[in-house]
Write a protein that holds these residues in place. Structure first.
Motif, PDB file in Angstrom:
ATOM      1  N   LEU A  16       0.845  -1.187   0.000  1.00 18.67           N
ATOM      2  CA  LEU A  16       0.000   0.000   0.000  1.00 18.67           C
ATOM      3  C   LEU A  16       0.878   1.233   0.000  1.00 18.67           C
ATOM      4  CD1 LEU A  16      -1.247  -2.245   2.251  1.00 18.67           C
ATOM      5  CD2 LEU A  16      -3.196  -0.775   1.832  1.00 18.67           C
ATOM      6  N   VAL A  17       0.428   2.268  -0.690  1.00 19.82           N
ATOM      7  CA  VAL A  17       1.175   3.521  -0.781  1.00 19.82           C
ATOM      8  C   VAL A  17       0.251   4.661  -0.385  1.00 19.82           C
ATOM      9  CG1 VAL A  17       2.368   5.129  -2.336  1.00 19.82           C
ATOM     10  CG2 VAL A  17       2.680   2.657  -2.618  1.00 19.82           C
ATOM     11  N   ASN A  18       0.725   5.503   0.540  1.00 20.72           N
ATOM     12  CA  ASN A  18       0.052   6.749   0.911  1.00 20.72           C
ATOM     13  C   ASN A  18       0.969   7.885   0.471  1.00 20.72           C
ATOM     14  OD1 ASN A  18      -1.982   5.288   2.205  1.00 20.72           O
ATOM     15  ND2 ASN A  18      -0.927   5.352   4.167  1.00 20.72           N
ATOM     16  N   THR A  19       0.511   8.680  -0.487  1.00 23.63           N
ATOM     17  CA  THR A  19       1.352   9.723  -1.050  1.00 23.63           C
ATOM     18  C   THR A  19       0.536  10.989  -1.267  1.00 23.63           C
ATOM     19  OG1 THR A  19       3.064  10.158  -2.721  1.00 23.63           O
ATOM     20  CG2 THR A  19       1.024   9.065  -3.493  1.00 23.63           C
ATOM     21  N   GLY A  20       1.146  12.006  -1.822  1.00 23.76           N
ATOM     22  CA  GLY A  20       0.462  13.249  -2.140  1.00 23.76           C
ATOM     23  C   GLY A  20       0.924  14.410  -1.277  1.00 23.76           C
ATOM     24  N   GLU A 107       4.064  -8.990  10.549  1.00 22.32           N
ATOM     25  CA  GLU A 107       3.075  -9.187   9.496  1.00 22.32           C
ATOM     26  C   GLU A 107       2.874  -7.893   8.708  1.00 22.32           C
ATOM     27  OE1 GLU A 107       3.119 -12.310  12.053  1.00 22.32           O
ATOM     28  OE2 GLU A 107       2.280 -10.434  12.811  1.00 22.32           O
ATOM     29  N   LEU A 108       3.244  -6.753   9.310  1.00 19.90           N
ATOM     30  CA  LEU A 108       3.115  -5.442   8.665  1.00 19.90           C
ATOM     31  C   LEU A 108       4.372  -4.638   8.916  1.00 19.90           C
ATOM     32  CD1 LEU A 108       1.551  -3.144   7.241  1.00 19.90           C
ATOM     33  CD2 LEU A 108       0.486  -2.625   9.460  1.00 19.90           C
ATOM     34  N   HIS A 140       2.692  -7.651   4.636  1.00 20.68           N
ATOM     35  CA  HIS A 140       2.122  -6.388   4.146  1.00 20.68           C
ATOM     36  C   HIS A 140       3.178  -5.295   4.328  1.00 20.68           C
ATOM     37  CE1 HIS A 140      -1.841  -8.178   4.117  1.00 20.68           C
ATOM     38  NE2 HIS A 140      -1.750  -8.465   5.411  1.00 20.68           N
ATOM     39  N   VAL A 141       3.256  -4.387   3.358  1.00 21.77           N
ATOM     40  CA  VAL A 141       4.173  -3.254   3.460  1.00 21.77           C
ATOM     41  C   VAL A 141       3.410  -1.989   3.064  1.00 21.77           C
ATOM     42  CG1 VAL A 141       6.336  -2.211   2.659  1.00 21.77           C
ATOM     43  CG2 VAL A 141       6.160  -4.699   2.871  1.00 21.77           C
ATOM     44  N   ILE A 142       3.540  -0.961   3.899  1.00 22.08           N
ATOM     45  CA  ILE A 142       2.964   0.348   3.592  1.00 22.08           C
ATOM     46  C   ILE A 142       4.115   1.324   3.418  1.00 22.08           C
ATOM     47  CG2 ILE A 142       1.477   2.234   4.371  1.00 22.08           C
ATOM     48  CD1 ILE A 142      -0.083   0.183   6.041  1.00 22.08           C
ATOM     49  N   LEU A 143       4.091   2.067   2.313  1.00 23.42           N
ATOM     50  CA  LEU A 143       5.099   3.081   2.015  1.00 23.42           C
ATOM     51  C   LEU A 143       4.413   4.435   2.025  1.00 23.42           C
ATOM     52  CD1 LEU A 143       5.383   0.526  -0.218  1.00 23.42           C
ATOM     53  CD2 LEU A 143       7.609   1.587  -0.380  1.00 23.42           C
ATOM     54  N   THR A 144       4.984   5.392   2.760  1.00 19.15           N
ATOM     55  CA  THR A 144       4.357   6.709   2.824  1.00 19.15           C
ATOM     56  C   THR A 144       5.316   7.784   2.335  1.00 19.15           C
ATOM     57  OG1 THR A 144       5.035   7.463   5.033  1.00 19.15           O
ATOM     58  CG2 THR A 144       3.156   5.940   4.924  1.00 19.15           C
ATOM     59  N   GLY A 145       4.757   8.962   2.145  1.00 24.14           N
ATOM     60  CA  GLY A 145       5.532  10.146   1.801  1.00 24.14           C
ATOM     61  C   GLY A 145       5.158  10.704   0.438  1.00 24.14           C
ATOM     62  N   ARG A 146       5.404  11.985   0.323  1.00 26.04           N
ATOM     63  CA  ARG A 146       5.223  12.651  -0.972  1.00 26.04           C
ATOM     64  C   ARG A 146       6.128  12.004  -2.006  1.00 26.04           C
ATOM     65  NH1 ARG A 146       4.123  18.812  -0.196  1.00 26.04           N
ATOM     66  NH2 ARG A 146       3.168  18.775   1.853  1.00 26.04           N
ATOM     67  N   PHE A 147       5.859  12.303  -3.235  1.00 24.19           N
ATOM     68  CA  PHE A 147       6.751  11.932  -4.354  1.00 24.19           C
ATOM     69  C   PHE A 147       6.841  10.432  -4.614  1.00 24.19           C
ATOM     70  CE2 PHE A 147       9.049  15.410  -1.923  1.00 24.19           C
ATOM     71  CZ  PHE A 147       8.555  16.475  -2.669  1.00 24.19           C
ATOM     72  N   ALA A 148       5.788   9.664  -4.380  1.00 17.07           N
ATOM     73  CA  ALA A 148       5.870   8.224  -4.664  1.00 17.07           C
ATOM     74  C   ALA A 148       6.260   8.022  -6.126  1.00 17.07           C
ATOM     75  CB  ALA A 148       4.538   7.544  -4.378  1.00 17.07           C
ATOM     76  N   PRO A 149       7.315   7.265  -6.382  1.00 12.88           N
ATOM     77  CA  PRO A 149       7.746   7.044  -7.764  1.00 12.88           C
ATOM     78  C   PRO A 149       6.727   6.219  -8.554  1.00 12.88           C
ATOM     79  CG  PRO A 149       9.483   6.432  -6.210  1.00 12.88           C
ATOM     80  CD  PRO A 149       8.236   6.674  -5.418  1.00 12.88           C
TER      81      PRO A 149
END
Length: 181
Positions: A16-20, A107-108, A140-149
């Motif tokens: 999952l990616v949280n970006t923007g 697990e996360l 499960h992996v969550i990646l956050t931050g602006r500028f998601a490639p």
């Protein structure tokens, strides 16, 4: 731990990616960590940019038995500042992230602000993709931050973009305790 999908289908961990540019990327991932904790999942949150300051999320998450949080950065990246020091801290965080992913203890795994670390070249997009593709199948992996490639967005299962519509900073209101930190 036995993991299952609600539908009973074959289990596979999600990316999952949280970006923007809007607020809420880290907060959304912390909500997922709380939800996971409630289901008995072991979670680790590695904060790539944030320093160990008096953030409210650090205070509350530390009260959960099956969630770890580690602030491993120097704080906000200023392109006119010590980029080499930010890069070194991000590399240390990256090695901890790799160890956590392959440890079989969680697990996360939440990689908070990893997208910013990639944006500044502290970690390569290729390294992140390799980690995501070689992680244990159940993780499960969550990646956050602006500028998601784009490359990470393409392989993610779920991508959420937080969009700023209005922000009190624009009116000169400083960061508010309990809201921003």
């Amino acid at each position: 731990m036995s993991l299952e999908h609600a539908s009973g289908k074959e289990y596979r961990g999600l990316v999952l990616v949280n970006t923007g540019t809007g607020k809420g990327k880290t907060t959304a991932s912390l909500g997922a960590a709380i939800r996971a904790a409630g289901q008995g999942l072991n979670t680790i949150i590695l904060q790539f940019i944030k320093a160990s300051l008096n953030y409210g999320e650090l205070q509350s998450i530390q009260r959960l038995d099956n969630v770890e949080i580690h602030s491993l950065g120097l704080g906000m990246v200023d392109e006119n500042g010590p980029m080499d020091k930010h890069a070194a801290k991000a590399r240390e965080a990256w090695e901890k992230a790799r160890a956590a992913v392959y440890s079989d203890q969680y697990e996360l795994v939440i990689l908070d602000e990893i997208n910013v670390a990639v944006h500044y070249g502290f970690v390569s997009v290729g390294e992140v993709i390799d980690l995501l593709q070689s992680r244990p199948r159940r993780l499960h992996v969550i990646l956050t931050g602006r500028f998601a490639p784009r490359e990470i967005i393409e392989i993610a299962d779920t991508v959420t973009e937080m969009c700023e519509v209005k922000h009190h900073y624009r009116k000169g209101v400083d960061a508010v305790k309990g809201i921003e930190f």
